[in-house]
Every structure is written in structure tokens, then in C-alpha cells.
Design a protein around this motif. Structure first.
Motif, PDB file in Angstrom:
ATOM      1  N   MET A   1       2.292   9.548   4.604  1.00 21.24           N
ATOM      2  CA  MET A   1       1.422   8.514   4.045  1.00 21.24           C
ATOM      3  C   MET A   1       2.031   7.142   4.336  1.00 21.24           C
ATOM      4  O   MET A   1       3.246   7.010   4.472  1.00 21.24           O
ATOM      5  N   ALA A   2       1.190   6.139   4.426  1.00 22.41           N
ATOM      6  CA  ALA A   2       1.669   4.783   4.722  1.00 22.41           C
ATOM      7  C   ALA A   2       0.692   3.774   4.147  1.00 22.41           C
ATOM      8  O   ALA A   2      -0.488   4.080   3.917  1.00 22.41           O
TER       9      ALA A   2
ATOM     10  N   GLU B   1       6.459   9.777   2.922  1.00 21.40           N
ATOM     11  CA  GLU B   1       5.918   8.422   3.058  1.00 21.40           C
ATOM     12  C   GLU B   1       6.679   7.655   4.131  1.00 21.40           C
ATOM     13  O   GLU B   1       7.912   7.707   4.179  1.00 21.40           O
TER      14      GLU B   1
END
Length: 208
Positions: A62-63, A130
Motif C-alpha cells: 500500500m502507498a 506499506e
């Protein structure tokens, strides 16, 4: 009748001139150079250990919106995040990192059951997390590439997190132009990949 034809011709001629004038002031499309994340300059040596009996799926991390795109990000000062004009990555930053991890695990060779979230195949473990930083960072006047990855290893059978760790790589840049920046991302990735591979192997084997 002749006057009607003459009037219609004048209107069409005036309309053509208007169109030509409009076309001449339209902005020209920006030329954009597309860059791949460089392949490993120091590939991970194939492990001499026997292949493991478990499988692994690599998920895109995720970003934030600032990183989850094809811009080549740069933080010139403070909390300001920008991007290099006229240049972009061949894919989004999370995909670039995931694919680089896939290459690293393939080079290592101990996990033969490898897949990615694109294929959605079942695996014993999933590696996600992440992507916290994937950018050029100016520390005073000395630019450097910064990659921060918060890795999370999950057991697929019950979705339990069995381990997590933050990895960071910094690569000083001698050339602040885009080609030098792209090369710096490749070097920083070379530093990061062996650390992540070794950590995953240790955690996965400990669970077996």
C-alpha cells in the motif's frame, strides 16, 4: 443566387481561418521519458540450500497517493513533495517494488512456489505491507534516494501477521539529473532486496 454562394463562401473561409488560429495556440503535448527501475547490478547469488516446502505470494504494498502513481517523486525541502518534469516510471512505485522483490526471490531460488497478487493464486504466506518512501530526498544540499518499506508477512490460512519489519535504504546521488536519479533507485533497491529476502526466509522457516 450568386450573392448567396458568395456569402456562404466568405463564411466558410472565415471559419477556416478561425480554426487555424485556434490550432496554432493549442499547447503542444509534453514529451515524457519513461524509465524502468534498473535491474539488479549485483544479482543475489543462488542459495546453495535446499528449496523450502512452502509457497509465497508477493502483494503490491500500500502507498499514499503521492507514491501510488508513475511520477518520479522528489522532496526538495521540508514536507513539500513534487516530481521530476518530463519523466515518469514505467509503472507505479508499489508495482516496481513488488516486481523487484519477485526478481530477487527468483534469483535466490529457495522458494519455488512464487506468485504475485496479479495472479491471485493461493500460497502459504503473503508478503505485503506499506511503501512509506520511494523518492529523492534533499538533505540540505546533498540529494539521496530514499526507499522505506514496512514489510508484513502473513499466514494465508488464518490471515495472521507472523512478522513485520521496516526496511530502509539510502543512496547518495552524485548526479542529480533524472538518469542519475533512476540509477540511484536501482542501487538503493540492490541494498534493500537481499535484506528482505533473508528476513522472509528466516521467518518462514521458523514457522515450519
Amino acid at each position: 443566387m450568386k450573392r448567396t454562394y458568395r456569402l456562404a463562401g466568405s463564411i466558410m473561409f472565415a471559419a477556416s481561418l478561425s480554426l487555424l488560429s485556434a490550432c496554432s495556440i493549442l499547447p503542444k503535448p509534453e514529451m515524457v521519458d519513461v524509465y524502468r527501475l534498473p535491474a539488479a547490478q549485483a544479482p543475489i547469488a543462488a542459495s546453495q540450500s535446499a528449496p523450502v516446502k512452502w509457497s509465497l505470494r508477493l502483494d503490491k504494498p500500500m502507498a499514499s497517493g503521492a507514491l501510488n502513481n508513475q511520477n518520479i517523486a522528489v522532496v526538495p525541502e521540508g514536507n513539500l513533495i513534487s516530481n521530476y518534469k518530463g519523466a515518469r516510471w514505467s509503472d507505479t512505485a508499489p508495482v516496481l517494488l513488488r516486481n523487484r522483490l519477485l526478481d530477487a526471490f527468483l534469483q535466490d531460488g529457495r522458494i519455488q512456489g512464487l506468485s504475485t497478487d496479479d495472479s491471485n493464486l493461493h500460497a502459504d504466506y503473503e508478503l505485503g505491507g506499506e511503501l512509506l518512501a520511494f523518492q529523492t530526498h534533499y538533505n540540505g544540499k546533498s540529494p539521496e534516494v530514499l526507499i522505506q518499506y514496512n514489510a508484513r508477512l502473513v499466514r494465508s490460512s488464518d490471515q495472521r501477521v507472523i512478522a513485520s519489519k521496516r526496511f530502509e535504504a539510502r543512496q547518495p546521488l552524485s548526479n542529480p539529473l533524472v538518469p542519475g536519479v533512476v540509477a540511484g533507485f536501482g542501487q538503493a533497491s540492490d541494498t534493500l532486496m537481499p535484506q528482505v529476502v533473508q528476513w522472509v526466509m528466516q521467518q518462514g522457516q521458523a514457522q515450519r
